[in-house]
Design an enzyme around this catalytic site. Sequence first.
Site, PDB file in Angstrom:
ATOM      1  N   SER A 238      25.244  -4.969   3.728  1.00 55.30           N
ATOM      2  CA  SER A 238      25.669  -5.263   5.279  1.00 55.30           C
ATOM      3  C   SER A 238      24.616  -6.501   5.605  1.00 55.30           C
ATOM      4  CB  SER A 238      24.973  -4.158   6.242  1.00 55.30           C
ATOM      5  OG  SER A 238      23.740  -4.199   6.159  1.00 55.30           O
ATOM      6  N   LYS A 239      25.080  -6.935   6.645  1.00 58.11           N
ATOM      7  CA  LYS A 239      24.178  -8.192   7.438  1.00 58.11           C
ATOM      8  C   LYS A 239      22.713  -8.290   6.903  1.00 58.11           C
ATOM      9  CE  LYS A 239      27.019 -10.056  10.739  1.00 58.11           C
ATOM     10  NZ  LYS A 239      27.610  -9.616  12.274  1.00 58.11           N
ATOM     11  N   ARG A 240      22.256  -7.205   7.062  1.00 58.06           N
ATOM     12  CA  ARG A 240      20.556  -6.864   6.789  1.00 58.06           C
ATOM     13  C   ARG A 240      20.423  -7.440   5.450  1.00 58.06           C
ATOM     14  NH1 ARG A 240      18.481  -2.174   5.278  1.00 58.06           N
ATOM     15  NH2 ARG A 240      20.447  -1.103   5.424  1.00 58.06           N
TER      16      ARG A 240
END
Length: 466
Positions: A238-240
């Site tokens: 994910s973006k994380r």
Amino acid sequence: MTVVTRFAPSPTGLLHLGGVRTALFSWLYARRHGGRFILRIEDTDRERSTDEAVRVILDGMQWLGLDADAGPYFQTQRFERYREVIAAMLAAGSAYRCYCTKQELEDERAQQLGRKEKPRYSGLCRNRAEPRVGAESVVRFKNPLEGTVVVEDLVHGPVVFENRELDDLIMARSDGTPTYNFCVVVDDMDMAITHVIRGDDHLNNTPRQMNMLRALGAAPPAYAHVPMILGADGAKLSKRHGAVSVLQYEEEGFLPWALLNYLVRLGWSHGDQEVFTLQELIAVFDIRDVNKAASAFNPEKLLWLNQQHMMRAQPAELVPYLRAQLKRLGLDSDNEALLEGVVLAQRERAKTLKGMAQNSRFFFTGDIELDPKAARKHLTAAEAPALQETRARLAALGEWSAAPINDALNALAAELGVGLGKIAQPLRVAVTGSAVSPPIDVTLALLGRERTLARLDAGIARCQGG
Ligand code: GLU
């Protein structure tokens, strides 16, 4: 049979590494088999699709070099065709109008959950002879009630679904717009797709899609559902974890073919070979060899591979990428020899082209930035005489290239009874602004005599407190 594959992203989020890997597998499989690769934008979800996401798909695919033989097709431009197929299926009895209201469906669902049953549409309208006057209707597919659907998945092996577990899928909403699963079916049929390669989050859609294809008299393609990419912590990327737009990797100075090499190796291998050219991949890639377990993204490995590809490339191949990075720093040069020389001199000590550009500013700018710490240490009054002598020797050189420069500096160091570093460090700081650079002879050769001497003059002035 000509192999036809497709990449069919929904432009609802910015294309990131997971999507790129799916695209790559589809592209490689087509190229491996002398087939065709189609790009199709699945933009029927008007609310969530954005122009920006479409742009990233198109620019990203171009940057990566994943060229399509047809497309981009846009599903929103094919509504006429979907309507035609819906009408034909209604006429043939393989689809029907369902008048159940939202409330009725919710009640049905609540009852099923109450009985601890898996909620599914009961098929109430399947055999309705007359329309329900005044009620809105959706169009549903008449899924077979019995038997099984076997997905002979090229990655997972056979996966068996019971038809009685599959409810009658909505093909068109009450406003007439077609649904995602139905559009995929029509497109895969019309585009004569032979191999559907996509994320394994779509495996559950496959039996319904196969049933619809069969109802339309089309043979389902082969399917390969590839696993997701996970972050290092085992969660979905994910973006994380830096799951950003693929174009961010261009900005960060990665080579497109290094990124592709990295992605193909996530869950696929060929012996223990790590570094592949695209041509090598085309020669050996088989979708059947892709692992069904998810693999984790490892940014360090990507950096390593990028450098491996920088080391193996022809310097001229890297020049456009270096220039693009220099431009981002407000610098540029059309001196091809200098650019190639910088690539050769710097690639051992940079993992990305961005890093290379940052380390190479002093080759491309008139006013270098002096690292104050390095200047305090090396550009001192005590160093002035040696630096002046260095300047004189360099000014007197006949040929300005690395070997004579090296000879002259070594000769001077020997005469003064000091190590080469004692001569080279003040010289390096004066001409590059910092204490770190490629070998001093190569650096000076690339900078040229004029710039070297001018910077030395400024350095000497500084030593003398000027
Ligand atoms: N549009 C789907 C997605 O972006 C892919 C559908 C497919 O490949 O069949 O997830």
